[in-house]
Motif scaffolding. Structure first.
Motif, PDB file in Angstrom:
ATOM      1  N   TYR A 175       1.060  -1.250  -0.126  1.00  0.00           N
ATOM      2  CA  TYR A 175       0.057   0.050   0.106  1.00  0.00           C
ATOM      3  C   TYR A 175       0.701   1.246   0.112  1.00  0.00           C
ATOM      4  N   CYS A 196       0.612   3.518  -3.069  1.00  0.00           N
ATOM      5  CA  CYS A 196      -0.049   4.802  -2.945  1.00  0.00           C
ATOM      6  C   CYS A 196       0.762   6.049  -2.605  1.00  0.00           C
ATOM      7  N   HIS A 197       2.046   5.910  -1.873  1.00  0.00           N
ATOM      8  CA  HIS A 197       2.776   6.834  -1.338  1.00  0.00           C
ATOM      9  C   HIS A 197       4.150   6.268  -1.870  1.00  0.00           C
ATOM     10  N   MET A 241      -7.356   0.116  -1.022  1.00  0.00           N
ATOM     11  CA  MET A 241      -7.001   1.387  -1.257  1.00  0.00           C
ATOM     12  C   MET A 241      -6.008   1.079  -2.563  1.00  0.00           C
ATOM     13  N   ILE A 242      -5.330   0.080  -2.574  1.00  0.00           N
ATOM     14  CA  ILE A 242      -4.372  -0.213  -3.907  1.00  0.00           C
ATOM     15  C   ILE A 242      -5.158   0.138  -5.027  1.00  0.00           C
ATOM     16  N   LYS A 255      -7.899   1.169  -5.666  1.00  0.00           N
ATOM     17  CA  LYS A 255      -8.557   2.376  -6.050  1.00  0.00           C
ATOM     18  C   LYS A 255      -7.630   3.335  -6.577  1.00  0.00           C
ATOM     19  N   THR A 256      -6.112   3.224  -6.214  1.00  0.00           N
ATOM     20  CA  THR A 256      -5.083   4.074  -6.445  1.00  0.00           C
ATOM     21  C   THR A 256      -4.824   3.604  -8.121  1.00  0.00           C
ATOM     22  N   ILE A 257      -4.510   2.429  -8.370  1.00  0.00           N
ATOM     23  CA  ILE A 257      -4.007   1.778  -9.589  1.00  0.00           C
ATOM     24  C   ILE A 257      -5.218   1.891 -10.784  1.00  0.00           C
ATOM     25  N   LYS A 300      -4.765   3.135 -14.437  1.00  0.00           N
ATOM     26  CA  LYS A 300      -3.316   3.530 -14.698  1.00  0.00           C
ATOM     27  C   LYS A 300      -2.660   2.514 -15.746  1.00  0.00           C
ATOM     28  N   CYS A 340      -2.062  -0.945 -14.246  1.00  0.00           N
ATOM     29  CA  CYS A 340      -3.050  -1.623 -13.656  1.00  0.00           C
ATOM     30  C   CYS A 340      -3.170  -3.251 -13.933  1.00  0.00           C
TER      31      CYS A 340
END
Length: 314
Positions: free
Chosen positions: A126, A130-131, A223-224, A226-228, A231, A234
């Motif tokens: 994560y 995400c960061h 959360m991962i 949702k972020t990818i 992209k 993906c």
């Protein structure tokens, strides 16, 4: 008046392991099955530990967690399979009183530790996805060491009281354990005291650990995803995370079913409960090196580099 020595087990006491109840007629097949899994688990995790130990470039937090997972898997599978093979192939069914509880401690503490490492790896992914710019700052060496210590301490806090409760029971009945290893409830049910408090403690503690870890893992991967979404990476990320989730489910689902079946599943066949418990301890130890480590690009390269350089020098 002296007490009956059978009520107070000592260091010379022992238990008898049945193996897999109602399948005692197939010791060779069961032995081959679990021996093959044991060799694969040792080889896979051994390669992971060797590569991470020799390659100085593999010092990121994820590699530390992979090394922890490999060590836990080796301890977990070694705690049960060698004795299982001696039961299946050598008919060495007796296990010492102390050895039984030591095995029990290692088996159940490593399951808690494995769950903790899987959670730590999910958090690592994560943070990395995400960061990415804050990855090294968030997961510093000190933080990784603290996470590892917390995983071990949590397992000890759960297992020390449980092992003490089972050890202090008076065993005045049959010493025949209807299991292939010293599973705590299978042993506790042999006591001439009420084992229900132990069962309730085990179910409550296991449910809390597994439920909490699975909830945080689900949030991390949610959360991962949702972020990818949308992209370029993906598809690759979905493939990697999907394989991780599949292995986790192979660990958690049989584990949860096994825990509740031991306590409440009186209608479930004994051999099915035992095989389920054996599978959830051995199958993930075989798959973890492949799914988590060999699918990692840096480790694949390090393995190929090690094999290639040895071939050249040879």
């Amino acid at each position: 008046m002296t007490s009956d020595p059978s009520n107070h087990p000592n260091s010379s006491s022992s238990f008898i392991l049945v193996g897999v109840p109602s399948l005692e007629a197939f010791p060779m097949c069961l032995g081959i099955l679990f021996c093959s899994g044991y060799v694969i688990a040792l080889a896979g995790n051994g390669v992971v530990l060797l590569v991470i130990g020799l390659d100085n470039s593999l010092r990121d937090p994820i590699h530390c967690f992979l090394a922890m997972l490999a060590v836990i898997d080796v301890v977990m599978v070694t705690s049960i399979v060698p004795k299982m093979l001696s039961v299946f192939w050598l008919n060495s069914v007796e296990i010492g009183y102390t050895a039984c509880f030591v095995q029990m401690f290692f088996v159940h503490s490593t399951t808690s530790e494995e769950s903790g490492v899987l959670l730590a790896m999910a958090v690592d992914r994560y943070v990395a996805i995400c960061h990415p710019l804050r990855y090294q700052a968030i997961l510093s060496r000190q933080t990784v060491a603290q996470i590892g210590l917390a995983i071990v301490v949590r397992a000890l806090l759960f297992m020390v009281p449980l092992t003490g409760m089972v050890t202090n029971l008076p065993y005045c009945r049959s010493r025949v354990v209807p299991h292939s290893y010293c599973e705590h409830m299978a042993v506790a049910k042999l006591a001439c005291a009420d084992p229900r408090p132990i069962g309730l403690y085990s179910v409550a503690g296991s449910s809390l650990i597994v439920g909490m870890d699975m909830a945080f893992i689900a949030v991390s991967y949610g959360m991962i995803f949702k972020t990818i979404l949308g992209k370029k990476l993906c598809r690759k990320a979905f493939s990697t995370c999907g394989s991780h989730i599949c292995v986790m489910l192979l660990y958690y689902i049989p584990g949860i079913v096994s825990i509740y079946a031991q306590q409440f599943g009186s209608s479930m066949c004994v051999h099915a409960r035992v095989l389920l418990a054996d599978v959830y301890l051995t199958l993930p130890t075989m798959l973890n090196p492949i799914v988590y480590s060999m699918r990692t690009k840096q480790i694949r390269r390090a393995v190929l580099k090690m094999l290639f350089s040895r071939k050249v020098h040879a």
